[in-house]
Scaffold this motif. Structure first.
Motif, PDB file in Angstrom:
ATOM      1  N   THR A   5      38.914  40.210  42.769  1.00  0.00           N
ATOM      2  CA  THR A   5      40.084  41.330  42.250  1.00  0.00           C
ATOM      3  C   THR A   5      41.701  40.778  41.750  1.00  0.00           C
ATOM      4  OG1 THR A   5      40.969  41.698  44.048  1.00  0.00           O
ATOM      5  CG2 THR A   5      38.797  42.739  43.369  1.00  0.00           C
ATOM      6  N   ARG A   6      41.662  41.577  40.974  1.00  0.00           N
ATOM      7  CA  ARG A   6      43.220  41.298  40.320  1.00  0.00           C
ATOM      8  C   ARG A   6      44.282  41.403  41.369  1.00  0.00           C
ATOM      9  NH1 ARG A   6      46.792  41.223  36.043  1.00  0.00           N
ATOM     10  NH2 ARG A   6      48.228  41.666  35.871  1.00  0.00           N
ATOM     11  N   ALA A   7      43.908  41.970  42.462  1.00  0.00           N
ATOM     12  CA  ALA A   7      44.491  42.225  43.771  1.00  0.00           C
ATOM     13  C   ALA A   7      45.034  40.636  44.190  1.00  0.00           C
ATOM     14  CB  ALA A   7      44.232  43.009  44.779  1.00  0.00           C
ATOM     15  N   GLY A  64      34.796  32.471  34.277  1.00  0.00           N
ATOM     16  CA  GLY A  64      34.328  32.829  35.666  1.00  0.00           C
ATOM     17  C   GLY A  64      34.876  31.694  36.894  1.00  0.00           C
ATOM     18  N   SER A  65      35.163  30.828  36.678  1.00  0.00           N
ATOM     19  CA  SER A  65      35.451  30.188  37.938  1.00  0.00           C
ATOM     20  C   SER A  65      36.378  30.346  38.860  1.00  0.00           C
ATOM     21  CB  SER A  65      36.095  28.674  36.721  1.00  0.00           C
ATOM     22  OG  SER A  65      35.128  28.300  36.434  1.00  0.00           O
ATOM     23  N   THR A  66      37.799  31.275  37.228  1.00  0.00           N
ATOM     24  CA  THR A  66      38.481  31.820  38.703  1.00  0.00           C
ATOM     25  C   THR A  66      38.532  33.144  39.212  1.00  0.00           C
ATOM     26  OG1 THR A  66      40.622  30.834  36.864  1.00  0.00           O
ATOM     27  CG2 THR A  66      41.016  33.760  38.647  1.00  0.00           C
ATOM     28  N   GLY A 108      54.340  36.196  31.309  1.00  0.00           N
ATOM     29  CA  GLY A 108      54.593  37.766  31.885  1.00  0.00           C
ATOM     30  C   GLY A 108      53.151  37.964  32.108  1.00  0.00           C
ATOM     31  N   ILE A 109      53.404  39.225  33.034  1.00  0.00           N
ATOM     32  CA  ILE A 109      52.985  39.447  34.581  1.00  0.00           C
ATOM     33  C   ILE A 109      51.240  40.238  33.588  1.00  0.00           C
ATOM     34  CG2 ILE A 109      53.179  41.968  34.397  1.00  0.00           C
ATOM     35  CD1 ILE A 109      52.258  39.341  37.309  1.00  0.00           C
ATOM     36  N   ARG A 110      51.896  40.830  32.688  1.00  0.00           N
ATOM     37  CA  ARG A 110      50.459  40.885  32.111  1.00  0.00           C
ATOM     38  C   ARG A 110      49.505  39.910  31.092  1.00  0.00           C
ATOM     39  NH1 ARG A 110      52.551  46.006  27.884  1.00  0.00           N
ATOM     40  NH2 ARG A 110      52.312  47.361  29.563  1.00  0.00           N
ATOM     41  N   ALA A 111      49.566  38.943  31.092  1.00  0.00           N
ATOM     42  CA  ALA A 111      48.179  37.345  30.724  1.00  0.00           C
ATOM     43  C   ALA A 111      47.892  37.225  31.463  1.00  0.00           C
ATOM     44  CB  ALA A 111      49.858  36.442  30.084  1.00  0.00           C
ATOM     45  N   LEU A 112      47.849  37.601  33.091  1.00  0.00           N
ATOM     46  CA  LEU A 112      47.233  37.355  33.526  1.00  0.00           C
ATOM     47  C   LEU A 112      45.931  38.159  33.978  1.00  0.00           C
ATOM     48  CD1 LEU A 112      47.437  34.984  36.181  1.00  0.00           C
ATOM     49  CD2 LEU A 112      48.484  37.629  37.408  1.00  0.00           C
TER      50      LEU A 112
END
Length: 183
Positions: free
Chosen positions: A46-48, A38-40, A20-24
């Motif tokens: 930002t999350r957006a 930190g790679s991502t 689900g989206i909360r896992a992101l």
């Protein structure tokens, strides 16, 4: 060789499609992809930005996987039924996790135009493809037929993803296509 960005996006799709989206989160994506912390966030600050990147990635992957099929055109009903059946089988079988992630992002994007844009562009391409084929096949009311057929397709995919993964596809698609053509 898969880039760090691609690994992060693949891991993000897997997380959203399975948990689900909360896992992101950036940290969970790094862990899922086996990337250094930190790679991502180096690629998506930002999350957006992350959500938009994932939505764009899903649209790109679907165009690649289904684009050749969607490029086909038919002048016979059975060919269209077979093709659409195959597309539903792919979306609810080998690509089920990605499809679940796309649906989760659609719900998340309801109030975010930037996130909604790549998903909507992909959807509009599918609508145009369906409208063209239904019109070519002789739909009496192509706009209404397309609207009904898209709703049917969404419902069938959602049903297979959430209720009955083994639900028959082709007979149901045949009824929907014939109904859309005759109404």
């Amino acid at each position: 060789m898969t880039s760090i960005r691609e690994r992060a996006l693949e891991a993000a799709v897997d997380l959203v499609g399975t948990q689900g989206i909360r896992a992101l989160t950036h940290a969970r994506i790094d862990a899922q992809a086996g990337l250094p912390r930190g790679s991502t966030s180096n690629h998506f600050r930002t999350r957006a930005a992350l959500l938009t990147g994932v939505a764009t990635w899903i649209a790109e992957q679907e165009r690649g996987a289904l684009g050749a099929k969607a490029a086909q055109s038919f002048d016979d009903v059975d060919g269209f039924i077979d093709l659409f059946t195959e597309m539903v089988e792919l979306l609810t079988g080998p690509y089920a996790v990605r499809t679940r992630a796309r649906y989760a992002l659609f719900l998340e994007a309801a109030s975010d135009p930037e996130l909604f844009a790549p998903l909507q562009a992909q959807r509009e391409a599918m609508v145009a493809w369906s409208a063209n084929l239904l019109s070519t096949l002789g739909a009496r009311h192509p706009d209404a037929a397309t609207h009904a057929f898209m709703a049917f397709g969404d419902g069938l995919v959602l049903h297979r993803l959430s209720v009955d993964p083994d639900a028959a596809i082709r007979p149901t698609v045949a009824i929907a296509v014939h109904g859309c053509l005759s109404a």
